[in-house]
Design a protein around this motif. Sequence first.
Motif, mmCIF file in Angstrom:
data_model
loop_
_atom_site.group_PDB
_atom_site.id
_atom_site.type_symbol
_atom_site.label_atom_id
_atom_site.label_comp_id
_atom_site.label_asym_id
_atom_site.label_seq_id
_atom_site.Cartn_x
_atom_site.Cartn_y
_atom_site.Cartn_z
ATOM 1 N N SER A 82 25.358 2.879 36.303
ATOM 2 C CA SER A 82 25.613 1.590 35.637
ATOM 3 C C SER A 82 24.392 1.131 34.856
ATOM 4 N N LEU A 83 23.863 2.037 34.077
ATOM 5 C CA LEU A 83 22.630 1.732 33.341
ATOM 6 C C LEU A 83 22.847 0.632 32.320
ATOM 7 N N LYS A 84 21.800 -0.162 32.141
ATOM 8 C CA LYS A 84 21.817 -1.283 31.205
ATOM 9 C C LYS A 84 20.718 -1.085 30.174
ATOM 10 N N PRO A 85 20.870 -1.694 28.996
ATOM 11 C CA PRO A 85 19.807 -1.577 27.992
ATOM 12 C C PRO A 85 18.439 -2.003 28.520
ATOM 13 N N GLU A 86 18.411 -2.966 29.427
ATOM 14 C CA GLU A 86 17.131 -3.421 29.970
ATOM 15 C C GLU A 86 16.493 -2.416 30.927
ATOM 16 N N ASP A 87 17.194 -1.338 31.243
ATOM 17 C CA ASP A 87 16.598 -0.256 32.028
ATOM 18 C C ASP A 87 15.786 0.701 31.158
ATOM 19 N N THR A 88 15.849 0.503 29.856
ATOM 20 C CA THR A 88 15.089 1.354 28.939
ATOM 21 C C THR A 88 13.599 1.232 29.219
ATOM 22 N N ALA A 89 12.962 2.368 29.476
ATOM 23 C CA ALA A 89 11.546 2.381 29.837
ATOM 24 C C ALA A 89 11.085 3.818 29.993
ATOM 25 N N VAL A 90 9.778 3.971 30.110
ATOM 26 C CA VAL A 90 9.223 5.239 30.564
ATOM 27 C C VAL A 90 9.139 5.169 32.082
ATOM 28 N N TYR A 91 9.726 6.134 32.741
ATOM 29 C CA TYR A 91 9.768 6.165 34.202
ATOM 30 C C TYR A 91 8.706 7.143 34.713
ATOM 31 N N TYR A 92 7.936 6.674 35.684
ATOM 32 C CA TYR A 92 6.841 7.468 36.240
ATOM 33 C C TYR A 92 7.103 7.772 37.703
ATOM 34 N N CYS A 93 6.900 9.012 38.059
ATOM 35 C CA CYS A 93 6.973 9.429 39.446
ATOM 36 C C CYS A 93 5.651 9.107 40.138
ATOM 37 N N TRP A 94 5.732 8.628 41.360
ATOM 38 C CA TRP A 94 4.545 8.239 42.124
ATOM 39 C C TRP A 94 4.611 8.859 43.513
ATOM 40 N N GLY A 95 3.462 9.290 43.987
ATOM 41 C CA GLY A 95 3.364 9.803 45.342
ATOM 42 C C GLY A 95 2.113 9.265 45.998
ATOM 43 N N SER A 96 2.157 9.098 47.302
ATOM 44 C CA SER A 96 1.005 8.552 48.003
ATOM 45 C C SER A 96 0.792 9.262 49.322
ATOM 46 N N LEU A 97 -0.373 9.878 49.447
ATOM 47 C CA LEU A 97 -0.816 10.498 50.691
ATOM 48 C C LEU A 97 -2.332 10.478 50.654
ATOM 49 N N LEU A 98 -2.921 9.553 51.339
ATOM 50 C CA LEU A 98 -4.363 9.279 51.343
ATOM 51 C C LEU A 98 -4.817 8.625 50.041
ATOM 52 N N ARG A 99 -4.164 8.991 48.927
ATOM 53 C CA ARG A 99 -4.417 8.331 47.648
ATOM 54 C C ARG A 99 -3.161 8.420 46.803
ATOM 55 N N ASP A 100 -3.158 7.684 45.683
ATOM 56 C CA ASP A 100 -1.994 7.681 44.795
ATOM 57 C C ASP A 100 -2.045 8.849 43.819
ATOM 58 N N TYR A 101 -0.878 9.384 43.559
ATOM 59 C CA TYR A 101 -0.714 10.428 42.554
ATOM 60 C C TYR A 101 0.358 9.970 41.569
ATOM 61 N N TRP A 102 0.168 10.324 40.310
ATOM 62 C CA TRP A 102 1.138 9.942 39.268
ATOM 63 C C TRP A 102 1.563 11.169 38.474
ATOM 64 N N GLY A 103 2.838 11.231 38.161
ATOM 65 C CA GLY A 103 3.339 12.246 37.273
ATOM 66 C C GLY A 103 3.350 11.728 35.844
ATOM 67 N N GLN A 104 3.662 12.632 34.911
ATOM 68 C CA GLN A 104 3.799 12.181 33.534
ATOM 69 C C GLN A 104 5.096 11.388 33.429
ATOM 70 N N GLY A 105 5.211 10.540 32.484
ATOM 71 C CA GLY A 105 6.405 9.727 32.336
ATOM 72 C C GLY A 105 7.550 10.496 31.703
ATOM 73 N N THR A 106 8.744 10.013 31.984
ATOM 74 C CA THR A 106 9.935 10.535 31.322
ATOM 75 C C THR A 106 10.695 9.351 30.752
ATOM 76 N N LEU A 107 11.081 9.460 29.484
ATOM 77 C CA LEU A 107 11.663 8.329 28.775
ATOM 78 C C LEU A 107 13.162 8.227 29.046
ATOM 79 N N VAL A 108 13.569 7.036 29.430
ATOM 80 C CA VAL A 108 14.986 6.708 29.585
ATOM 81 C C VAL A 108 15.339 5.650 28.553
ATOM 82 N N THR A 109 16.314 5.962 27.716
ATOM 83 C CA THR A 109 16.760 5.023 26.684
ATOM 84 C C THR A 109 18.238 4.739 26.895
ATOM 85 N N VAL A 110 18.569 3.465 27.067
ATOM 86 C CA VAL A 110 19.960 3.061 27.279
ATOM 87 C C VAL A 110 20.404 2.262 26.068
#
Length: 112
Positions: A82-110
Amino acid sequence: QLQASGGGLVQAGGSLRLSCKVSGSIFKFADMGWYRQAPGKQRELVATITSAGSTNYADSVKGRFTISRDNAKGTAYLQMNSLKPEDTAVYYCWGSLLRDYWGQGTLVTVSS
């Protein structure tokens, strides 16, 4: 390393599934999640899942998005319905184990 994929262009009301592949055997011990950043806005939390499987969602996506994980595959997922136009963004994967890790973003356009 976190490798995100699955973004794309979808019409309002449609669905997408994002994947975040994590290298290394420590994945099952890490909390995972997704953040997003829309143009001109700050990065915001979308959903998280602990190593034990407990989930947390932003109010704006509750009932529409589902976060999950497959420890055997070392992958976290974000099912977005049920995606909405306001969900449009770059989405980033995050992981945390002792410190934060970030993946590259993936663009979602609604589109409306």
